[in-house]
Design an enzyme around this catalytic site. Structure first.
Site: not given
Length: 286
Positions: A27, A29, A120, A177, A243, A248
């Site tokens: 995971h 991005h 997702r 998560h 992650d 955020n």
């Protein structure tokens, strides 16, 4: 919209653990760069650029050779930024796409052929999409036909309402998560217990990522306890992810610390191999 802020450290520490061959970060991005991959006009947040080159360098530093890149809401339904990174990863990087629930079979097939293994959907207040869980589960027969799976990201309190619908999915389902539970509530917390009940379904997987999200205090011992519990209960259906670059977030975590804590999450060689190699290899088909 506020100016973008860096949410990742440029100089992570060296992990205190040596990862097994073909270890997978399930995971992450990639964001931009905006000059090449513009953000969506209707995005709810604007992150700092976090390119595929930075991601590759991070993984080399951490000892990670495989990865699953998750399309971010800031790029909307234009999955080009992830497709570009998949191509550059030469088979070691795969993807999870964002699509509307009305996506066509042809578009899903094109994504699958490009290296996307799943779709997702977010059920988070800051990423409100107006899509219902019933809409999403109705899409799963099409995903199953293409060998794809469903990935869901939801606020912890929603686990109780979403669980009975998710268990009807026609394909595998991955929960992001650790269901975003509050680690301070411990193993007996109502939402964590709801997550355990959800995972009793053999189609359900969970990412033991986000120890730094469910527990904001490094070295995230309460988050580690929950992640270790999941690995013990569901050894063949847990995945780990960093992650990166931590969008955020409440703070900037050290990715070296996150990797080091895998030793406590999966404390035996067998558990480590399953978490980082066997399980992602089976689900994502590297």
């Amino acid at each position: 919209m506020p100016s973008p802020q860096l949410t990742y450290t440029l100089h992570p520490s060296r992990p205190a653990i040596q990862l097994p061959v073909n270890a997978c970060d399930s995971h992450v991005h990639v964001f931009g760069p905006q000059s090449t991959f513009p953000f969506a006009a209707n995005r709810s947040f604007t992150p700092a650029d976090a390119s595929k080159e930075q991601l590759f360098a991070l993984h080399k530093h951490l000892g990670i050779t495989r990865c699953v890149i998750v399309q971010s809401a800031c790029h909307g339904f234009d999955n080009t930024v992830v497709a570009d990174a998949i191509a550059a990863g030469q088979g070691n990087y795969l993807g999870i796409a964002l699509v509307p629930p009305t996506v066509s079979v042809q578009d899903l097939k094109q994504l699958a052929d490009t290296g996307f293994r799943g779709i997702r959907f977010n059920f988070m207040r800051h990423l409100d999409t107006g899509v219902t869980i019933e809409d999403v589960v109705a899409l799963t027969p099409r995903l199953a036909d293409l060998g794809m799976h469903l990935q869901v990201h939801f606020e912890s309190r929603l686990v109780h309402a979403l669980a009975p619908v998710l268990q009807q999915a026609a394909c595998d389902v991955v929960v992001d998560h650790m269901g975003r539970v509050d680690a301070s509530q411990g193993i007996q917390g109502e939402d964590f217990q709801g997550l355990l009940r959800l995972l009793e379904s053999p189609k359900l997987f969970v990412k033991v990522s986000g120890i730094d999200r469910v527990d904001p205090h490094a070295p995230y011992l309460q988050g580690v306890e929950l992640a270790r519990t999941l690995v013990q209960h569901f050894p063949d259906r847990c995945l780990w992810g960093s992650d990166w670059p931590h969008p955020n977030h409440t703070h900037i975590p050290d990715d070296g610390v996150l990797v080091s804590q895998i030793a406590a999450i999966a404390p035996t060689d067998t558990a480590l191999q399953r978490l980082l190699v066997t399980n992602p290899e089976r689900l994502y088909r590297f």
